[in-house]
Design an enzyme around this catalytic site. Structure first.
Site, PDB file in Angstrom:
ATOM      1  N   ASP A  99     -29.112 -74.425  37.698  1.00  0.00           N
ATOM      2  CA  ASP A  99     -29.120 -73.441  36.905  1.00  0.00           C
ATOM      3  C   ASP A  99     -28.603 -73.795  35.246  1.00  0.00           C
ATOM      4  O   ASP A  99     -28.652 -73.057  34.492  1.00  0.00           O
ATOM      5  CB  ASP A  99     -27.731 -72.469  37.325  1.00  0.00           C
ATOM      6  CG  ASP A  99     -28.301 -71.619  38.515  1.00  0.00           C
ATOM      7  OD1 ASP A  99     -29.534 -71.491  38.322  1.00  0.00           O
ATOM      8  OD2 ASP A  99     -27.658 -71.059  39.297  1.00  0.00           O
ATOM      9  N   LYS A 146     -23.812 -65.362  34.246  1.00  0.00           N
ATOM     10  CA  LYS A 146     -25.232 -64.865  34.241  1.00  0.00           C
ATOM     11  C   LYS A 146     -25.313 -63.862  35.669  1.00  0.00           C
ATOM     12  O   LYS A 146     -24.582 -63.962  36.524  1.00  0.00           O
ATOM     13  CB  LYS A 146     -26.300 -65.787  34.628  1.00  0.00           C
ATOM     14  CG  LYS A 146     -26.261 -66.656  35.666  1.00  0.00           C
ATOM     15  CD  LYS A 146     -27.004 -66.239  37.029  1.00  0.00           C
ATOM     16  CE  LYS A 146     -26.665 -66.966  38.504  1.00  0.00           C
ATOM     17  NZ  LYS A 146     -27.383 -66.403  39.573  1.00  0.00           N
TER      18      LYS A 146
END
Length: 287
Positions: free
Chosen positions: A137, A11
């Site tokens: 996350d 990401k």
């Protein structure tokens, strides 16, 4: 099913704001997360005996309980009473200690993998409730795509995919400690905050230039001061046609956003030749 193969995607943060440091030591954030097409490969296999065997293709990566994959497998075994052992093989392609959630993405793949390997039938929400126990996350990495993340990063609002773009992603030859960056961030003294709400509107309106114009990461106030190469790479990419360039997460990875493939390819080639970064990728957004 006795063996499966899954991919874990990296990401970037299109925007990252830190609102405050909470009393429990965590930081309250508001950020836009985006999956990119850089992937680790994980293979899961049932064992006849109990235990967890984790092997990687990088010597510097541990294969014990300090690895988030190991911890995710252990969590799934404990929660669901799985007695059978599991072997995991990792091919590492996402840069490490890079601000790209590589470890969290691998942990998310491990949760998905255990769910499929043992036919647990978990919903995404159930997996996310487990994933946050591994790291803030992980719930996002279980979902992927484009999302607004709030709280400590676990409160997620899915967003439409942004317009197609070409990304040059560069990780310099340094490792950055997320703990160091957050511990040295003065959230109460930030001179300005990113326009995250405006970025969300631009994503919904498919406005790539508007998205790029709002790219900002408050963690740069710490990382750039200690590692000037981050700013050097940002400037290099913008000078070579990027709509904008930004550090991802706590760094040191930098990405530039390009409208034209030819311009991105030229910047990619020049950056590889310059030696500012150890790893350089030419890729795009992934859903």
């Amino acid at each position: 099913m006795d063996e499966i193969r899954l991919e874990a995607r990296a990401k970037i943060n299109l925007g990252l704001d830190v609102l405050r440091r909470r009393e429990d030591g965590y930081h309250e954030v508001k950020m836009v997360m985006q999956t990119v097409d850089i992937r680790d490969v994980l293979r899961f296999r049932k064992l006849e005996e109990d235990g967890i065997r984790l092997s990687t293709d990088k010597e510097e990566l541990p294969g014990d309980e300090s690895n988030l994959i190991w911890r995710a497998v252990r969590l799934m075994k404990d929660v669901f009473g799985i007695r059978q052992g599991v072997a995991v093989e990792l091919e590492k392609r996402i840069p490490m200690a890079a601000g790209m959630a590589g470890g969290s993405a691998d942990a998310a793949a491990a949760i998905h993998g255990m769910d499929r390997l043992f036919s647990l039938g978990l919903s995404l929400e159930e997996k996310q409730r487990l994933g946050v126990k591994i790291g803030a996350d992980v719930p996002y990495c279980l979902m992927g795509g484009t999302a607004l993340a709030e709280g400590i990063g676990e409160r997620l609002t899915p967003l439409p995919a942004p317009p197609a773009a070409f990304l040059v992603i560069a990780k310099p030859d340094i490792d950055v400690s997320t703990a160091f960056v957050y511990s040295n961030l003065r959230a109460d003294a930030l001179p300005a905050h990113p326009d995250i709400d405006g970025m969300v509107r631009c994503i919904r309106n498919k406005d790539l230039k508007g998205i790029a114009a709002r790219m900002e990461n408050v963690l740069e106030t710490v990382t750039v001061g200690r590692y000037p190469v981050v700013e050097e790479i940002k400037a290099f990419l913008k000078e070579r046609g990027a709509l904008n360039a930004l550090m991802s997460g706590s760094g040191p990875t930098v990405f530039g956003v390009y409208e034209e493939r030819e311009t991105a390819e030229r910047a990619y080639g020049e950056l590889k030749g310059r030696g500012l970064a150890k790893q350089v990728f030419l890729t795009g957004f992934a859903e």
